[in-house]
Design a protein around this motif. Structure first.
Motif, PDB file in Angstrom:
ATOM      1  N   ASP A 103       1.286  -1.314  -0.084  1.00  0.00           N
ATOM      2  CA  ASP A 103      -0.226   0.598  -0.051  1.00  0.00           C
ATOM      3  C   ASP A 103       0.730   1.610   0.021  1.00  0.00           C
ATOM      4  O   ASP A 103       2.263   1.692   0.787  1.00  0.00           O
ATOM      5  CB  ASP A 103      -1.129  -0.219   1.087  1.00  0.00           C
ATOM      6  CG  ASP A 103      -1.835  -1.028   1.288  1.00  0.00           C
ATOM      7  OD1 ASP A 103      -2.090  -1.164   0.126  1.00  0.00           O
ATOM      8  OD2 ASP A 103      -2.916  -1.153   2.339  1.00  0.00           O
ATOM      9  N   ARG A 104       0.839   2.153  -0.789  1.00  0.00           N
ATOM     10  CA  ARG A 104       1.324   3.609  -0.880  1.00  0.00           C
ATOM     11  C   ARG A 104      -0.026   4.890   0.354  1.00  0.00           C
ATOM     12  O   ARG A 104      -0.217   4.824  -0.220  1.00  0.00           O
ATOM     13  CB  ARG A 104       1.285   4.242  -2.227  1.00  0.00           C
ATOM     14  CG  ARG A 104       1.230   5.320  -2.346  1.00  0.00           C
ATOM     15  CD  ARG A 104       1.066   6.128  -3.708  1.00  0.00           C
ATOM     16  NE  ARG A 104       1.868   5.799  -4.795  1.00  0.00           N
ATOM     17  CZ  ARG A 104       3.758   5.569  -5.435  1.00  0.00           C
ATOM     18  NH1 ARG A 104       3.898   6.431  -4.256  1.00  0.00           N
ATOM     19  NH2 ARG A 104       3.603   4.792  -6.223  1.00  0.00           N
ATOM     20  N   LEU A 105       1.040   4.996   0.824  1.00  0.00           N
ATOM     21  CA  LEU A 105       1.160   6.048   2.101  1.00  0.00           C
ATOM     22  C   LEU A 105       1.898   7.233   1.311  1.00  0.00           C
ATOM     23  O   LEU A 105       2.544   7.568   0.940  1.00  0.00           O
ATOM     24  CB  LEU A 105       2.189   6.116   3.136  1.00  0.00           C
ATOM     25  CG  LEU A 105       1.011   5.653   4.099  1.00  0.00           C
ATOM     26  CD1 LEU A 105       2.419   5.266   5.795  1.00  0.00           C
ATOM     27  CD2 LEU A 105       0.058   5.877   4.818  1.00  0.00           C
ATOM     28  N   GLU A 106       0.666   8.544   1.404  1.00  0.00           N
ATOM     29  CA  GLU A 106       0.327   9.644   0.640  1.00  0.00           C
ATOM     30  C   GLU A 106       0.464  10.608   1.968  1.00  0.00           C
ATOM     31  O   GLU A 106      -1.176  10.870   1.941  1.00  0.00           O
ATOM     32  CB  GLU A 106       0.004   9.658  -0.240  1.00  0.00           C
ATOM     33  CG  GLU A 106       0.789   9.101  -1.521  1.00  0.00           C
ATOM     34  CD  GLU A 106       0.578   9.515  -3.344  1.00  0.00           C
ATOM     35  OE1 GLU A 106      -0.095  10.405  -3.013  1.00  0.00           O
ATOM     36  OE2 GLU A 106       0.859   8.886  -3.829  1.00  0.00           O
ATOM     37  N   LEU A 107       1.040  11.630   2.149  1.00  0.00           N
ATOM     38  CA  LEU A 107       0.679  12.463   3.159  1.00  0.00           C
ATOM     39  C   LEU A 107       1.083  13.568   3.041  1.00  0.00           C
ATOM     40  O   LEU A 107       2.649  13.881   2.027  1.00  0.00           O
ATOM     41  CB  LEU A 107       1.103  12.129   4.557  1.00  0.00           C
ATOM     42  CG  LEU A 107       0.361  10.374   5.338  1.00  0.00           C
ATOM     43  CD1 LEU A 107       1.659  10.287   6.670  1.00  0.00           C
ATOM     44  CD2 LEU A 107      -0.876  10.727   6.016  1.00  0.00           C
ATOM     45  N   LYS A 108       0.417  15.403   4.057  1.00  0.00           N
ATOM     46  CA  LYS A 108       0.956  16.462   4.272  1.00  0.00           C
ATOM     47  C   LYS A 108       1.216  16.689   4.926  1.00  0.00           C
ATOM     48  O   LYS A 108       0.349  16.588   5.848  1.00  0.00           O
ATOM     49  CB  LYS A 108       0.303  17.459   2.887  1.00  0.00           C
ATOM     50  CG  LYS A 108       0.186  17.015   1.598  1.00  0.00           C
ATOM     51  CD  LYS A 108      -0.285  18.260   1.034  1.00  0.00           C
ATOM     52  CE  LYS A 108      -0.555  18.257  -0.608  1.00  0.00           C
ATOM     53  NZ  LYS A 108       1.302  18.666  -1.018  1.00  0.00           N
ATOM     54  N   GLY A 109       2.376  17.058   5.337  1.00  0.00           N
ATOM     55  CA  GLY A 109       2.468  17.465   7.146  1.00  0.00           C
ATOM     56  C   GLY A 109       3.555  18.358   6.984  1.00  0.00           C
ATOM     57  O   GLY A 109       4.064  19.173   5.852  1.00  0.00           O
ATOM     58  N   LYS A 110       3.878  18.322   8.207  1.00  0.00           N
ATOM     59  CA  LYS A 110       5.422  20.052   9.045  1.00  0.00           C
ATOM     60  C   LYS A 110       6.110  19.558  10.152  1.00  0.00           C
ATOM     61  O   LYS A 110       5.401  17.647  10.248  1.00  0.00           O
ATOM     62  CB  LYS A 110       4.692  20.936   8.897  1.00  0.00           C
ATOM     63  CG  LYS A 110       4.022  20.705  10.514  1.00  0.00           C
ATOM     64  CD  LYS A 110       3.859  22.134  10.953  1.00  0.00           C
ATOM     65  CE  LYS A 110       2.660  22.210  12.160  1.00  0.00           C
ATOM     66  NZ  LYS A 110       2.656  23.023  12.697  1.00  0.00           N
ATOM     67  N   SER A 111       7.185  19.326  10.007  1.00  0.00           N
ATOM     68  CA  SER A 111       7.798  19.149  10.785  1.00  0.00           C
ATOM     69  C   SER A 111       8.955  20.718  11.313  1.00  0.00           C
ATOM     70  O   SER A 111       8.697  21.416  10.525  1.00  0.00           O
ATOM     71  CB  SER A 111       9.126  17.803  10.381  1.00  0.00           C
ATOM     72  OG  SER A 111       8.900  16.802   9.575  1.00  0.00           O
ATOM     73  N   ILE A 112       9.225  20.058  12.504  1.00  0.00           N
ATOM     74  CA  ILE A 112       9.754  21.389  13.381  1.00  0.00           C
ATOM     75  C   ILE A 112      11.292  21.494  14.189  1.00  0.00           C
ATOM     76  O   ILE A 112      10.968  20.094  14.925  1.00  0.00           O
ATOM     77  CB  ILE A 112       8.861  21.589  14.488  1.00  0.00           C
ATOM     78  CG1 ILE A 112       7.705  22.598  14.165  1.00  0.00           C
ATOM     79  CG2 ILE A 112       9.526  23.037  15.069  1.00  0.00           C
ATOM     80  CD1 ILE A 112       6.559  22.891  14.802  1.00  0.00           C
TER      81      ILE A 112
END
Length: 127
Positions: A103-112
């Protein structure tokens, strides 16, 4: 403020992450690294110190057959650096939440990221 040196350190960390090079990630970390992962506004993982981070990174690397974080933007927030991330990965194991091998995971997020003594001292991932 975002310096070229701090930007390069973050890019080196992401590059090591993308290529499953745990030691490459570790060498950029402060000995007291604090890592937190937030999902849906709640902390679901937290580690403190290099050894705890190493264990988590090694476990996580076995869950995906490929992964790629792409930095889309940098911004300074207080004394930290926030980066917007596009994430994609391919599962290497079946998970209880229904994700299956392949399965493919696709996410948008951020890192601090926080930096202390020339090393990454804080990493917070938000998705």
């Amino acid at each position: 403020m975002i310096t070229e040196e701090s930007k390069q350190m973050i890019e080196n960390y992401v590059e090591a992450y993308n290529s499953f090079q745990v030691e490459g990630m570790i060498k950029l970390l402060h000995k007291d690294i604090l890592f937190r992962n937030f999902s849906n506004g709640e902390v679901n993982t937290e580690t403190r110190g290099i050894e705890a981070f190493r264990e988590l990174a090694e476990q996580s690397s076995k869950m995906l057959s490929s992964r790629r974080q792409t930095i889309t933007n940098y911004s300074a927030v207080d004394d930290k650096i926030e980066v917007q991330i596009d994430y994609e990965g391919i599962m290497a194991v079946d998970l209880p939440n229904g994700l299956k091998i392949g399965d493919r995971l696709e996410l948008k997020g951020k890192s601090i990221f926080g930096i202390k003594e020339g090393k990454l001292s804080l990493i917070e991932d938000y998705s």
